[in-house]
Design an enzyme around this catalytic site. Structure first.
Site, PDB file in Angstrom:
ATOM      1  N   LYS A  10       0.844  -1.191   0.000  1.00  0.00           N
ATOM      2  CA  LYS A  10       0.000   0.000   0.000  1.00  0.00           C
ATOM      3  C   LYS A  10       0.883   1.246   0.000  1.00  0.00           C
ATOM      4  CE  LYS A  10      -3.904   1.847   2.749  1.00  0.00           C
ATOM      5  NZ  LYS A  10      -4.721   1.581   3.963  1.00  0.00           N
ATOM      6  N   SER A  30      -9.854  -0.980   7.216  1.00  0.00           N
ATOM      7  CA  SER A  30      -9.194  -0.700   5.944  1.00  0.00           C
ATOM      8  C   SER A  30      -8.474  -1.879   5.306  1.00  0.00           C
ATOM      9  CB  SER A  30      -8.212   0.466   6.105  1.00  0.00           C
ATOM     10  OG  SER A  30      -8.919   1.672   6.240  1.00  0.00           O
ATOM     11  N   SER A  35      -9.556   1.432   3.220  1.00  0.00           N
ATOM     12  CA  SER A  35      -8.774   2.287   2.346  1.00  0.00           C
ATOM     13  C   SER A  35      -7.676   1.555   1.566  1.00  0.00           C
ATOM     14  CB  SER A  35      -8.122   3.402   3.170  1.00  0.00           C
ATOM     15  OG  SER A  35      -7.184   2.864   4.105  1.00  0.00           O
TER      16      SER A  35
END
Length: 486
Positions: A89, A195, A171
């Protein structure tokens, strides 16, 4: 692909390949890590144009793969992750040529000076850091109403099971999409509240939200130290377990990791498909309220499977804090403190040294930066940055009590449970507030193609038990399906 060998392996073997299957091919010499990287890069080039999950490619990936291939021949392998491509990420530092931006153009030119603990652990194990994935900007702590998977730097990531129709989750949106679409073997996401679990649910993946402290947060762009944690996202439970044991560890730069007293080989203990002796509590109210009949049916089918593989089920367990309205006070107060500390440690080339600098940058470039506003950033900036406020201190004590003694621990102790079962990712906030682990995995699809999943939550450092339960369910069902992106 121009290379007929790679085209054949891509078309006939690569999709859904597990770590064990990849290592078998690498060990036999029929493919190399260089070729593996080439095949994943081909998939990104061909298919990601429509779903926009990968924000950056590691320019050194092929060279690293070549070195690992050479090491394999001359010295043997470091372990199961040797030569395996992994995505990260875009809020996880890598001390290389890749940027770390949390999806924000404000940090589009930011290069970390060193690896995060997570990246260092992966490199040490021989994994290939293939690239960075898009994410909801600032891990969805910029404003209200920002779509999952949107960032000013990366644009909008779309769900491969229904691009433009189904929510992509966030996210860790790009990580979820990229792994679902077979752009890498797995990915590392981060979670403060949902997330990892939410995009894993939306993309038919196995997601592990670890106990806070099991995996170090050093070198991760933060939201809140009370809840932040990196964690793995993979297509199978065993692959997620391999990733988790690779990135876990004690780190002097993260005091929370001191509670991580022992290293566990999670994957090697996943050999039982019976859950005899395991007690699981089913959390229904209020978590099943306003769920569609299709999802309720899939949840009931999952419960039947768990019973069939030997689990002892206790239905409709009570969680006193289940209807509590969890606030944003802890995240709002901790964000300013934690982000300022992160930005202060970045190299001088990064001119943004504080949250106030980020806010000012956004105002200066409002056309590109403020499509959805920055209400949460502004709220955090209004705090003192000292954590001295009574509202914060009261909220911290209250939410720990409600999420633990009146939350997960209450249910586990009252009903003598090993884990609590939730439908989808409902209930993820309680585990996040407690700092406790959860594992989510596929449990079918509804008629419109949307993935559905179930989630198991336990007390601190119960990852092995949760993975064992998830593995038994996975082996009995094999619900995951490849998204149709061709």
């Amino acid at each position: 692909m121009e290379n007929p060998k790679l085209r054949k392996w891509h078309d006939e073997w690569l999709l859904e390949a597990t770590i064990d299957e990849i290592q078998e091919k690498l060990a036999s010499g029929v493919i190399t890590s260089v070729e593996l990287v080439q095949m994943y890069l081909y998939r990104i080039a061909k298919y990601d144009i429509d779903i926009n999950s990968v924000i950056e490619i590691n320019s050194d990936a092929l060279h690293i793969a070549a070195e690992l291939d050479k090491e394999r021949k001359l010295e043997g392998i470091r372990g199961v992750m040797h030569g395996i491509p992994i995505l990260l990420k875009d809020n996880i530092d890598t001390g290389d040529k890749m940027h770390t931006s949390a999806g924000s153009l404000a940090l589009a030119n930011h290069y970390a000076v060193e690896d995060s603990f997570v990246a260092a652990q992966l490199r040490k194990a021989g994994a290939i850091l293939l690239g960075k994935t898009n994410m909801t900007e600032w891990a969805n702590f910029m404003t209200f109403g920002m779509p999952s998977g949107y960032s000013s730097r990366g644009g909008q990531t779309l769900n491969p099971y229904g691009a433009g129709k189904l929510d992509v989750g966030g996210s860790s949106s790009g990580a979820g999409v990229a792994v679902a679409a077979n752009f890498a073997m797995g990915a590392i996401g981060t979670e403060t509240s949902g997330s990892i679990l939410n995009p894993s649910l939306k993309n038919a993946l196995v997601g592990v939200k670890p106990t806070v402290g099991l995996v170090s947060r050093s070198g991760v762009i933060p939201i809140a130290h009370s809840q932040d944690t990196p964690g793995p996202m993979a297509r199978t439970v065993k692959d997620a377990a391999y990733l988790l044991e690779t990135i876990a560890g004690i780190d002097s730069r993260d005091v929370a990791s001191a509670f991580n007293s022992k290293q566990t080989k999670y994957a090697e203990q996943l050999n039982e498909t019976s859950l005899k002796g395991i007690r699981i509590g089913i959390a229904r109210k209020p978590f099943t309220e306003r769920m569609s009949k299709h999802k309720l049916s899939l949840f009931d089918e999952a419960i039947d499977v768990l019973q069939n593989v030997g689990a002892e089920l206790i239905d409709d367990v009570s969680i006193p804090s289940a209807k509590n309205r969890w606030g944003l006070e802890i995240l709002t107060y901790e964000f300013k403190v934690d982000l300022n500390a992160y930005l202060q440690a970045t190299p001088p080339s990064n001119k943004l040294r504080s949250l106030s600098d980020v806010i000012a940058f956004n105002y200066e470039h409002r056309d590109t930066m403020l499509k959805y506003g920055q209400k949460l950033l502004l709220a955090a900036e209004k705090t003192s940055g000292t954590l001295r406020e009574a509202e914060y201190i009261y909220a911290l004590e209250k939410e720990l009590y409600l999420s633990r003694e009146k939350g997960i621990d209450y249910a586990l102790e009252k009903y003598e449970l090993d884990a609590v079962l939730f439908p989808g990712d409902r209930g993820s906030t309680i585990g996040a507030k407690a700092g406790y682990p959860s594992v989510i995995l596929p449990a079918g699809f509804v008629p419109n193609g949307e993935p559905f999943g179930i989630m198991f939550t336990g007390t601190a450092f119960s990852e092995q038990t949760l993975l064992k339960i998830a593995y038994a369910f996975e082996q009995a069902t094999k619900h995951r399906q490849i998204p149709k992106i061709d």
